[in-house]
Each structure stands twice: as C-alpha cells, then as structure tokens.
Scaffold this motif. Sequence first.
Motif, PDB file in Angstrom:
ATOM      1  N   ARG A 331       4.356  -4.360   0.020  1.00 18.61           N
ATOM      2  CA  ARG A 331       4.816  -3.361   1.001  1.00 18.61           C
ATOM      3  C   ARG A 331       3.646  -2.958   1.894  1.00 18.61           C
ATOM      4  NH1 ARG A 331       4.994   1.570  -3.308  1.00 18.61           N
ATOM      5  NH2 ARG A 331       5.066   2.862  -1.468  1.00 18.61           N
ATOM      6  N   GLN A 332       3.085  -3.963   2.560  1.00 12.75           N
ATOM      7  CA  GLN A 332       1.910  -3.720   3.391  1.00 12.75           C
ATOM      8  C   GLN A 332       2.186  -2.714   4.504  1.00 12.75           C
ATOM      9  OE1 GLN A 332       0.403  -7.508   4.765  1.00 12.75           O
ATOM     10  NE2 GLN A 332      -0.763  -7.830   2.891  1.00 12.75           N
ATOM     11  N   GLU A 333       3.460  -2.603   4.921  1.00 14.53           N
ATOM     12  CA  GLU A 333       3.781  -1.653   5.993  1.00 14.53           C
ATOM     13  C   GLU A 333       3.483  -0.211   5.581  1.00 14.53           C
ATOM     14  OE1 GLU A 333       7.344  -4.586   5.830  1.00 14.53           O
ATOM     15  OE2 GLU A 333       5.793  -3.810   4.490  1.00 14.53           O
ATOM     16  N   ASP A 334       3.400   0.034   4.274  1.00 12.67           N
ATOM     17  CA  ASP A 334       3.162   1.402   3.793  1.00 12.67           C
ATOM     18  C   ASP A 334       1.681   1.736   3.641  1.00 12.67           C
ATOM     19  OD1 ASP A 334       5.918   1.573   3.600  1.00 12.67           O
ATOM     20  OD2 ASP A 334       5.952   1.094   1.469  1.00 12.67           O
ATOM     21  N   ILE A 335       0.834   0.709   3.669  1.00 13.36           N
ATOM     22  CA  ILE A 335      -0.584   0.933   3.337  1.00 13.36           C
ATOM     23  C   ILE A 335      -1.238   1.892   4.315  1.00 13.36           C
ATOM     24  CG2 ILE A 335      -2.846  -0.178   3.202  1.00 13.36           C
ATOM     25  CD1 ILE A 335      -1.459  -2.610   1.981  1.00 13.36           C
ATOM     26  N   HIS A 336      -0.998   1.703   5.621  1.00 15.36           N
ATOM     27  CA  HIS A 336      -1.665   2.576   6.591  1.00 15.36           C
ATOM     28  C   HIS A 336      -1.196   4.020   6.463  1.00 15.36           C
ATOM     29  CE1 HIS A 336       2.095   1.868   8.771  1.00 15.36           C
ATOM     30  NE2 HIS A 336       1.811   2.923   9.494  1.00 15.36           N
ATOM     31  N   LEU A 337       0.053   4.235   6.002  1.00 14.93           N
ATOM     32  CA  LEU A 337       0.546   5.597   5.786  1.00 14.93           C
ATOM     33  C   LEU A 337      -0.210   6.272   4.645  1.00 14.93           C
ATOM     34  CD1 LEU A 337       4.408   4.975   6.041  1.00 14.93           C
ATOM     35  CD2 LEU A 337       2.917   5.903   7.808  1.00 14.93           C
ATOM     36  N   PHE A 338      -0.417   5.503   3.563  1.00 17.64           N
ATOM     37  CA  PHE A 338      -1.173   6.048   2.437  1.00 17.64           C
ATOM     38  C   PHE A 338      -2.629   6.315   2.835  1.00 17.64           C
ATOM     39  CE2 PHE A 338       2.213   4.125  -0.217  1.00 17.64           C
ATOM     40  CZ  PHE A 338       2.487   5.220  -1.023  1.00 17.64           C
ATOM     41  N   ILE A 339      -3.212   5.402   3.576  1.00 18.10           N
ATOM     42  CA  ILE A 339      -4.613   5.579   3.988  1.00 18.10           C
ATOM     43  C   ILE A 339      -4.761   6.861   4.808  1.00 18.10           C
ATOM     44  CG2 ILE A 339      -6.437   4.642   5.461  1.00 18.10           C
ATOM     45  CD1 ILE A 339      -5.571   1.849   4.569  1.00 18.10           C
ATOM     46  N   LYS A 340      -3.859   7.060   5.766  1.00 16.05           N
ATOM     47  CA  LYS A 340      -3.921   8.276   6.587  1.00 16.05           C
ATOM     48  C   LYS A 340      -3.775   9.523   5.716  1.00 16.05           C
ATOM     49  CE  LYS A 340      -1.791  10.581  10.542  1.00 16.05           C
ATOM     50  NZ  LYS A 340      -1.798  11.887   9.885  1.00 16.05           N
ATOM     51  N   HIS A 341      -2.830   9.483   4.771  1.00 18.00           N
ATOM     52  CA  HIS A 341      -2.620  10.633   3.899  1.00 18.00           C
ATOM     53  C   HIS A 341      -3.856  10.926   3.051  1.00 18.00           C
ATOM     54  CE1 HIS A 341      -0.921  13.315   0.907  1.00 18.00           C
ATOM     55  NE2 HIS A 341      -1.254  12.457  -0.042  1.00 18.00           N
TER      56      HIS A 341
END
Length: 464
Positions: A331-341
């Motif tokens: 689910r690579q599309e979610d990685i940048h969301l987690f990084i920002k959080h």
Amino acid sequence: MMQINPDNWCLDFTPDDYKNILENCYDEVMVVNAKGVVVYVNEACERNYGLSPSEIIGRTVNDLGAQGYYRPVIAPLVFKEKKTVTLEQETNLGVKLVVTVKPIFDTKGNIKYIVANSRDISQIERLKHDLEKTKRMVQKFQTEVEELRKKQVVYESMFVNSKSMRQCLELAQKVAASDSTLLILGESGTGKNVMAKYVHKISGRPGPFLSINCAAIPAHLLESELFGYRRGAFTGANSDKVGLIELTNEGTIFLDEIAEIPITLQAKILEFIQEKQFMPIGGKVHKKINSRIIAATNRDLTQLVKKGEFREDLYYRLNVIELKIPPLRERQEDIHLFIKHFLDQFNKRYHKYCTFSNKCMDVLTKYHWPGNVRELEHLTERLVLTVQGEKINIDDLPGYVYQTYDQVLNKEFVSLDEVVEDLIQKLVIETYKQHKSSYKLAKALNITQPRAYRLICKYIVEAG
C-alpha cells in the motif's frame, strides 16, 4: 386622539350587516336555544359536517350528535354546568374542531341561548404532525451525520489512500455494529491494534476498549490476569481479583497475539466466547459478561492447528469474520500520509522543523518496510532526533534502507521475497550481535519474544 362613544359606535349596523358579518366568519358560529334546538348557524358548517345551514337549523344538538355529525356533544354539559366549556370535537368528515360554548342568560338567570364557536384545527394538527415528522427526520439525519463524522475522523486517522486498505476499512465498518467475533490478521506492525480500536469506536458499544497482548503476559499468569481469582484460590491470593475480561463488560476486549495463548487455556477462552460467561479461578459461580471479542495474530493459525498447537474449534470460533490488513509494502500510496503524520507528531514533540527531501521521499516510498508502519514510525522519530538541520537527505537514512532501494533499482531480476528475507536476516544478525538475547532482540525490533526466538533459530542457530 379620536374618542369613540360606546353608545353610538354600532348605530350604523343593520340586522343584515350583523348577519353578513357572521356569515363571513371563518369559524363556525352556532346558536342553540334553551330546548337544545339550533336556531342559527353560519355557512362554515358545510366545511365541518357537509350540511348546509338549512339542514341544521331546527334540529337538536343531541339529534345531530346521535347521527354522528360530531362527537362529543358539548351543549348538555353547558346547560348542566351553566358556564363556558371548551373541548376538542371531531366531525363525521374527520375535521378536528376546538369548540367553545358560552351560555347567555335571561334576567332570571336561566339559560336563554348558548353560542358555540368552532375553530378547525385539522390544518394545525397536520402542521404539528408534519413538524414532528420533520423533527424526527432532522434528528435521524443528525444522528447519521454524527456517525459518519465519527467514522470519517477515525477513517482519516487511519491514513488510507490505497484501494486495498479502503476495502479493509469498508469491511470493518460493515461488521462493527455486530457482536460477531472478529479475527484481524496481518504482519507485525501493520496496525492491528489500531484497527481493533477503530472497530470498537464505530461499534456504538458503551463499554471500554481493552487491549491485551497475550504474548506479553507470562503463560502461568495469563489465566488469573484474564479471568481473575477468588480469595484463597492459591497461595498468595489474599483477596479477590477482578480479571481483565470482566472490566470490558458492554465493551470490546482485544486479544492481541492470540496464537501465544497456551493450549491449556484455550478451552476456557472458547467457553467465554461461546457462552459469554467464565468462572474465576477458585470461583463456584459463572459470571456473565457481554463483551465483543476481537483477536489478532501475525501467525498462520491453520498451520498451528495442524501442528496441534492451537485448538481447531477455537480457530473456527474466532474466525467468524476475518479481516486481513495488507502490509505497508503493498500500500505504497499510504506511505507519504504516514510520513507526514509522523513528521508532524515528532516535530511538535521535539520542537523541530524537519522535512524530507524529494529524493529521500522516493527512497522511503520504494523501501519494503518489513516492520511495516511501526518501523516507519520509529525511523521517522530517529531521523527527527538525530539529523542536524531541517532537511533530511538520503545520506541521513540508515544504510539498509538505501541499499535495499539501490538493489531494487540496479538488479534486473529481483524477487521481492528475497529482498525482504535478506533484509530481515541482516537486521536480526546485526541486532543480535549487540544484545545477545531474544528478550533484548524483541525489545529492540519491537516484536514479541516468541517471534524473536524463532528468528534467532532461523538465521543464527540454523545458519551457524
């Protein structure tokens, strides 16, 4: 200011004027003599009873009532009480009226006439009904909006952008309100605990959510911790102890690492799930508890069943609804969301203003994250703490992260499983060299001790 003489103000009205005024009143006006005979009624009566004035005048109020034109009949009560009476009346046409009947007395104090004023309140009743219906609809919509808002708030906290995780959450939403047992599967660090909390939050259950890591409690203490005990049940039991399960009444109990429960205790877990009751150690009476059970594991329970390490009946009882959380690499599309959080979280905690360079973000997105979301969280915290300046670059990343990325880019034919396996092996070997025990290895990698022991056997003992 103009003065009005009460002795002269009505002198210009003729009897026909008075009649016209009465005929044009919206309310029904009826005059009844002392014998109960209608001597006058205006044309409003047609709306109320479907009768013209000529069909009513000359008839008694009791006769009209007996033929069902209206109920109740109010005139007899006024003649008896000799005072004004106001009641609600319903006609043969279904019209609801508020009728006020007032007596008019002669000089001897006897009733000469009674005058009834009847106001149609059907429209008011309809408006009242429509208003109540509208209020109920608004309340319903407010409730639905609030539920959607709650779901959206938690949904956003899950940081979901990928299709696979959206499908996972949609299934969770469908089953959240049920009492069915839920089994959450997924690799270590994928967020099984977060998912369990999400299900509880949108379930509407009023009781608490309690997470129990079955691998973190020593096997010989697990039964007493879960189910409690009675005074004198064993040496040292000097008082009653309430078990963790009892504390979750009307709520949700999350049994994480369910595969680590000793097989000797699994029968008691099965009884609790099936019967919603249990008996504390040393107790003589079963306790009834209404708790929703959510279990989770990163192990293959079917294989454990085949090996005799996990009860087959318990497996099927747990697996009423199976929810599988995909690993972060899928689910690579979610990685940048987690990084920002995580960046926002740790920047705020440590009073920093760190950001990742574009190249660094590319490396992190393509990295395979064997430790999943937990590994990403710990790496982000480490980088925020250790990097000098505000920009986090590739050189700041641990070697294994960039080397894996470089390996993927430069190797023409690469197996994802081989890359992940190689990375896990390197992590285990290097960490074990530093700590020399399964307990410390588990703590360093944030995994359970049984899993750490298995990894040591696989990569160090068998390889050595």
